[in-house]
Design an enzyme around this catalytic site. Structure first.
Site, PDB file in Angstrom:
ATOM      1  N   CYS A   1       0.888  -1.134  -0.039  1.00 58.78           N
ATOM      2  CA  CYS A   1       0.074  -0.187  -0.136  1.00 58.78           C
ATOM      3  C   CYS A   1       0.880   1.458  -0.138  1.00 58.78           C
ATOM      4  CB  CYS A   1      -1.116  -0.165   1.138  1.00 58.78           C
ATOM      5  SG  CYS A   1      -2.374   1.121   1.015  1.00 58.78           S
TER       6      CYS A   1
ATOM      7  N   HIS B   1      -3.397  -5.603   1.455  1.00 55.92           N
ATOM      8  CA  HIS B   1      -2.785  -5.581   2.726  1.00 55.92           C
ATOM      9  C   HIS B   1      -2.728  -7.277   3.043  1.00 55.92           C
ATOM     10  CE1 HIS B   1      -2.189  -1.504   3.992  1.00 55.92           C
ATOM     11  NE2 HIS B   1      -3.324  -1.270   3.065  1.00 55.92           N
TER      12      HIS B   1
ATOM     13  N   GLU C   1      -0.828  -8.443   5.092  1.00 52.31           N
ATOM     14  CA  GLU C   1      -0.560  -8.466   6.558  1.00 52.31           C
ATOM     15  C   GLU C   1      -1.652  -8.376   7.336  1.00 52.31           C
ATOM     16  OE1 GLU C   1      -0.538  -5.808   4.932  1.00 52.31           O
ATOM     17  OE2 GLU C   1      -0.464  -4.234   6.185  1.00 52.31           O
TER      18      GLU C   1
HETATM   19  N1  LIG Z   1      -3.407   1.909   3.980  1.00 42.11           N
HETATM   20  C1  LIG Z   1      -2.391   2.607   3.490  1.00 42.11           C
HETATM   21  O1  LIG Z   1      -1.241   2.427   3.344  1.00 42.11           O
HETATM   22  C2  LIG Z   1      -3.125   4.130   2.992  1.00 42.11           C
HETATM   23  C3  LIG Z   1      -2.103   4.535   1.744  1.00 42.11           C
HETATM   24  C4  LIG Z   1      -2.016   5.731   1.365  1.00 42.11           C
HETATM   25  N2  LIG Z   1      -2.058   6.725   2.416  1.00 42.11           N
HETATM   26  C5  LIG Z   1      -3.661   6.053   0.796  1.00 42.11           C
HETATM   27  O2  LIG Z   1      -4.709   6.531   1.432  1.00 42.11           O
HETATM   28  O3  LIG Z   1      -3.647   6.010  -0.741  1.00 42.11           O
END
Ligand SMILES: NC(=O)CC[C@H](N)C(=O)O
Length: 227
Positions: A85, A194, A196
């Protein structure tokens, strides 16, 4: 195996990333954004969140952190690196992966469980999956729309460098439904969903994400053949 997990100001998911590393029977090592020392780790996870408050552009400041200079150097020597992400956004900004992540097509933060198809298992982070397998992993971001020029998209598709693709609906308008890609040598992988957060079927939505963390142990094994 010792796997570094980087914390920047604004990182959210370093604790879960370290937990995923532990679930895969490896040792997580905390790395700090301001310290270039990678402490001899075997691989690095750049976790999700809002590094430096997402000011300017997601990942645009983190890419200049002292620790990232060392990560780029280590990746050049073949160290496995996983960007999740915000971590994927940072790896694109750092030039370790091509393309960019821009605002979701719907202009909203999207948080939901998402099906992905594993398109390529010749990477340091995906050998434990069968190609074509579908896995369930959460997405949660606002800048998750993967874009690249046509030549880059053709290159990624032609070289099998799309590792994960959204199925059952594209949450953000990513070109070619791309959820994750790899470097030419398969050692660096970035994805918006994600893994994780999907390591325990009891808390859900699945334990499919563990496959990435087990895969890197295979890649680091002395018996491994290069991905
Ligand atoms: N969950 C995250 O890592 C968010 C990634 C980034 N800040 C976004 O909103 O796109």
């Amino acid at each position: 195996m010792r796997i570094g997990v980087i914390t920047f100001p604004g990182t959210l998911d370093d604790v879960d990333a370290a937990r995923a590393v532990r679930y895969a029977d490896a040792e997580p090592v905390s790395l700090w954004h301001a310290d270039p020392d990678l402490e001899g780790v075997d691989a690095v996870v750049v976790p999700g969140g809002f590094s430096y408050g997402d000011y300017l552009r997601c990942g645009a400041i983190a890419r200049f952190a002292p620790v990232m200079t060392s990560v780029v150097e280590a990746a050049g020597r073949g160290m496995p690196v996983l960007g999740i992400c915000n971590g994927f956004q940072i790896l694109c900004e750092a030039g370790l992966l091509p393309g960019a992540l821009v605002r979701n097509e719907g202009l909203h933060f999207v948080c939901r469980d998402q099906w992905l198809r594993v398109e390529n298992n010749r990477t340091a982070w995906s050998t434990r999956f069968d190609e074509g397998a579908e896995i369930l992993v959460p997405v949660k971001n606002i800048d998750g729309c993967y874009v690249a020029d046509q030549a880059t998209l053709d290159l990624l598709e032609g070289e099998g460098r799309v590792v994960f693709r959204y199925v059952d609906g594209n949450p953000n308008g990513s070109r070619n439904d791309i959820a994750g890609i790899r470097s030419a040598n398969g050692r660096v992988v970035g994805l918006m969903p994600h893994p994780e957060h999907a390591i325990d079927a009891l808390t859900g939505p699945s334990d499919d994400g563990l496959g990435l963390f087990y895969s890197v142990l295979d890649a680091l094994s002395p018996l491994a053949t290069p991905a």
